[in-house]
Design a protein around this motif. Structure first.
Motif, PDB file in Angstrom:
ATOM      1  N   ALA A 361      38.796  26.041   3.310  1.00 38.33           N
ATOM      2  CA  ALA A 361      39.423  27.094   4.111  1.00 38.33           C
ATOM      3  C   ALA A 361      38.361  28.014   4.703  1.00 38.33           C
ATOM      4  O   ALA A 361      38.480  28.460   5.853  1.00 38.33           O
ATOM      5  CB  ALA A 361      40.407  27.897   3.261  1.00 38.33           C
ATOM      6  N   TRP A 362      37.317  28.281   3.940  1.00 44.11           N
ATOM      7  CA  TRP A 362      36.229  29.135   4.454  1.00 44.11           C
ATOM      8  C   TRP A 362      35.528  28.465   5.631  1.00 44.11           C
ATOM      9  O   TRP A 362      35.206  29.123   6.634  1.00 44.11           O
ATOM     10  CB  TRP A 362      35.235  29.443   3.337  1.00 44.11           C
ATOM     11  N   LYS A 363      35.301  27.169   5.546  1.00 44.68           N
ATOM     12  CA  LYS A 363      34.654  26.447   6.652  1.00 44.68           C
ATOM     13  C   LYS A 363      35.529  26.483   7.908  1.00 44.68           C
ATOM     14  O   LYS A 363      35.032  26.679   9.027  1.00 44.68           O
ATOM     15  CB  LYS A 363      34.372  25.011   6.244  1.00 44.68           C
ATOM     16  N   LYS A 364      36.837  26.299   7.739  1.00 44.52           N
ATOM     17  CA  LYS A 364      37.759  26.361   8.878  1.00 44.52           C
ATOM     18  C   LYS A 364      37.736  27.752   9.512  1.00 44.52           C
ATOM     19  O   LYS A 364      37.802  27.899  10.739  1.00 44.52           O
ATOM     20  CB  LYS A 364      39.173  26.007   8.440  1.00 44.52           C
ATOM     21  N   TYR A 365      37.636  28.767   8.660  1.00 46.58           N
ATOM     22  CA  TYR A 365      37.562  30.142   9.163  1.00 46.58           C
ATOM     23  C   TYR A 365      36.280  30.333   9.982  1.00 46.58           C
ATOM     24  O   TYR A 365      36.318  30.917  11.079  1.00 46.58           O
ATOM     25  CB  TYR A 365      37.598  31.117   7.983  1.00 46.58           C
ATOM     26  N   GLU A 366      35.173  29.843   9.474  1.00 46.68           N
ATOM     27  CA  GLU A 366      33.902  29.973  10.199  1.00 46.68           C
ATOM     28  C   GLU A 366      33.968  29.263  11.546  1.00 46.68           C
ATOM     29  O   GLU A 366      33.448  29.768  12.563  1.00 46.68           O
ATOM     30  CB  GLU A 366      32.756  29.396   9.346  1.00 46.68           C
ATOM     31  N   ASP A 367      34.608  28.120  11.592  1.00 44.95           N
ATOM     32  CA  ASP A 367      34.744  27.381  12.853  1.00 44.95           C
ATOM     33  C   ASP A 367      35.565  28.174  13.877  1.00 44.95           C
ATOM     34  O   ASP A 367      35.223  28.220  15.065  1.00 44.95           O
ATOM     35  CB  ASP A 367      35.407  26.021  12.604  1.00 44.95           C
ATOM     36  N   LEU A 368      36.655  28.794  13.416  1.00 44.42           N
ATOM     37  CA  LEU A 368      37.484  29.588  14.316  1.00 44.42           C
ATOM     38  C   LEU A 368      36.734  30.814  14.827  1.00 44.42           C
ATOM     39  O   LEU A 368      36.883  31.212  15.993  1.00 44.42           O
ATOM     40  CB  LEU A 368      38.768  30.022  13.618  1.00 44.42           C
ATOM     41  N   LYS A 369      35.932  31.417  13.991  1.00 47.95           N
ATOM     42  CA  LYS A 369      35.135  32.567  14.416  1.00 47.95           C
ATOM     43  C   LYS A 369      34.232  32.195  15.583  1.00 47.95           C
ATOM     44  O   LYS A 369      34.154  32.916  16.587  1.00 47.95           O
ATOM     45  CB  LYS A 369      34.258  33.055  13.250  1.00 47.95           C
ATOM     46  N   LYS A 370      33.558  31.066  15.448  1.00 46.51           N
ATOM     47  CA  LYS A 370      32.644  30.627  16.509  1.00 46.51           C
ATOM     48  C   LYS A 370      33.413  30.250  17.770  1.00 46.51           C
ATOM     49  O   LYS A 370      32.991  30.566  18.885  1.00 46.51           O
ATOM     50  CB  LYS A 370      31.825  29.437  16.015  1.00 46.51           C
ATOM     51  N   ARG A 371      34.545  29.583  17.601  1.00 45.10           N
ATOM     52  CA  ARG A 371      35.303  29.105  18.750  1.00 45.10           C
ATOM     53  C   ARG A 371      35.809  30.261  19.613  1.00 45.10           C
ATOM     54  O   ARG A 371      35.787  30.195  20.839  1.00 45.10           O
ATOM     55  CB  ARG A 371      36.471  28.252  18.289  1.00 45.10           C
ATOM     56  N   PHE A 372      36.249  31.338  18.971  1.00 45.21           N
ATOM     57  CA  PHE A 372      36.825  32.455  19.736  1.00 45.21           C
ATOM     58  C   PHE A 372      35.899  33.667  19.815  1.00 45.21           C
ATOM     59  O   PHE A 372      36.301  34.716  20.318  1.00 45.21           O
ATOM     60  CB  PHE A 372      38.163  32.866  19.118  1.00 45.21           C
ATOM     61  N   CYS A 373      34.651  33.520  19.322  1.00 42.37           N
ATOM     62  CA  CYS A 373      33.649  34.598  19.413  1.00 42.37           C
ATOM     63  C   CYS A 373      34.163  35.899  18.795  1.00 42.37           C
ATOM     64  O   CYS A 373      34.070  36.988  19.395  1.00 42.37           O
ATOM     65  CB  CYS A 373      33.250  34.842  20.872  1.00 42.37           C
TER      66      CYS A 373
END
Length: 384
Positions: A361-373
């Motif tokens: 879940a933490w990795k998915k969160y990090e991916d979303l952070k990068k995707r939407f800046c």
């Protein structure tokens, strides 16, 4: 009553006195009635003031000494009925020369026992907080008038708080093994939910509980203290402070938050995570933080419409919150709290602690952070 009966009364009163001492936060008082022939002699004991009103006199008597006083008085009369009045429950000791016995009666059954008929308003659904049973509570928080009528302008609020209880009822069952459930209400405001849950957990679920309400407004804190005193809810404390400054002196089991604005919801969620609360129930209010941060070129033609970008930001904010809770080891569900016709801010985030941390879940969160800046406040506030 004879001497042998009086000794039995003293023995059984010992158990009642111990219960009163152990559950003092939930005891409303003690009353008793002696009978002799056709006459009655009544007494009322205030457990907070150690004061007995009996036969027109006010007597200072410690709780532990009340047992001896009543058993000594019993020899003058034909019978005794004593009631330990507890929130949601009453213990009754009845005695005469034939028998001495104790029975426990739930509040609902007590109404039948006292032959006290009450009427309520049927609003076409089975309520958890029922008019007729919870009138003292509903009057105190302004849902009912003094004569027990539902206020027209409070029907919506009544439905909302009752539906909140319905949505978290099964979660409260997760605390069956807890001696006391400690609940923290962040940005408690008028404390509707705090008072309602206090009533429901103690008087309907039969669980001991303690509530802490925190808000920065002195007005709402003082008003909440006043209502708690009026209701006799001694298992509550209200603190004027910022939630960021709060250091609990006890384990925090449940954190609730109703319509805390913008990052105040994140502060509530973060506080729950940092205190390792077992359950979290939060209804977010407005969302502003991510609106100016979001950047995603593939949605540029959609984001050019401000209202669509704002709505997407709302969804992303609560979705990110849910994901971060999952990363912190919570099982999360996000459900509709009330109809969107009443308010667009109608989601309830429910979370139950099931593990220490979820790396996926933490990795998915990090991916979303990068995707939407984006750089959500909740991540900065919590310790994961």
């Amino acid at each position: 009553m004879n001497k042998q009966t009086c000794e039995k009364i003293k023995f059984m009163l010992s158990a009642i006195i111990i219960r009163a001492e152990e559950n003092s936060d939930f005891i409303k008082g003690i009353d008793f009635t002696f009978k002799s022939g056709g006459k009655e002699f009544k007494g009322v004991y205030n457990i907070d003031k150690n004061m007995l009103c009996y036969n027109g006199q006010n007597l200072n008597i410690k709780l532990n000494d009340l047992r001896n006083f009543i058993s000594d008085e019993s020899i003058k009369y034909d019978s005794l009925e004593l009631r330990l009045l507890e929130r949601g429950k009453t213990t009754i000791l009845s005695a005469d020369n034939k028998n001495v016995k104790i029975k426990n009666i739930d509040e609902e059954a007590l109404e039948d026992y006292d032959e006290h008929e009450r009427t309520g308003i049927n609003l076409k659904r089975s309520y958890y907080i029922k008019i007729g049973e919870a009138d003292d509570l509903l009057k105190a928080i302004g849902i009912l008038t003094k004569d027990g009528k539902l206020k027209n302008d409070m029907i919506r609020k009544y439905n909302q708080i009752d539906h909140f209880v319905e949505l978290i009822d099964s979660y409260i069952d997760e605390f069956q093994d807890y001696d006391t459930i400690n609940v923290l209400d962040c940005a408690c405001g008028k404390s509707y939910l705090t008072f309602v849950l206090n009533y429901y957990i103690k008087e309907k679920k039969k669980k001991n509980c303690f509530f802490i309400g925190i808000d920065t407004s002195e007005v709402v804190i003082e008003n909440s203290k006043k209502i708690a005193k009026e209701l006799g809810y001694k298992n509550m404390m209200f603190i004027k402070d910022n939630i960021k400054n709060y250091n609990p002196d006890r384990r925090i089991d449940i954190v609730i938050s109703l319509h805390a604005c913008d990052i105040a919801t994140d502060m509530a969620l973060g506080t729950a995570i940092n205190f390792n609360a077992k359950a979290i129930f939060a209804v977010p209010c407005c969302h502003r933080e991510l609106l100016e941060q979001i950047k995603f070129d593939d949605l540029g033609e959609i984001f050019k419409h401000g209202i669509l970008k704002a709505r997407f930001s709302d969804l992303l904010t609560d979705g990110i919150r849910g994901l971060l809770l999952e990363a912190a080891g919570y099982k999360v569900s996000i459900v509709e709290y009330i109809s969107p016709l009443e308010t667009p801010k109608n989601l309830l985030i429910r979370a139950l602690k099931v593990k220490d941390k979820d790396e996926l879940a933490w990795k998915k969160y990090e991916d979303l952070k990068k995707r939407f800046c984006i750089n959500p406040y909740l991540e900065k506030y919590v310790r994961i």
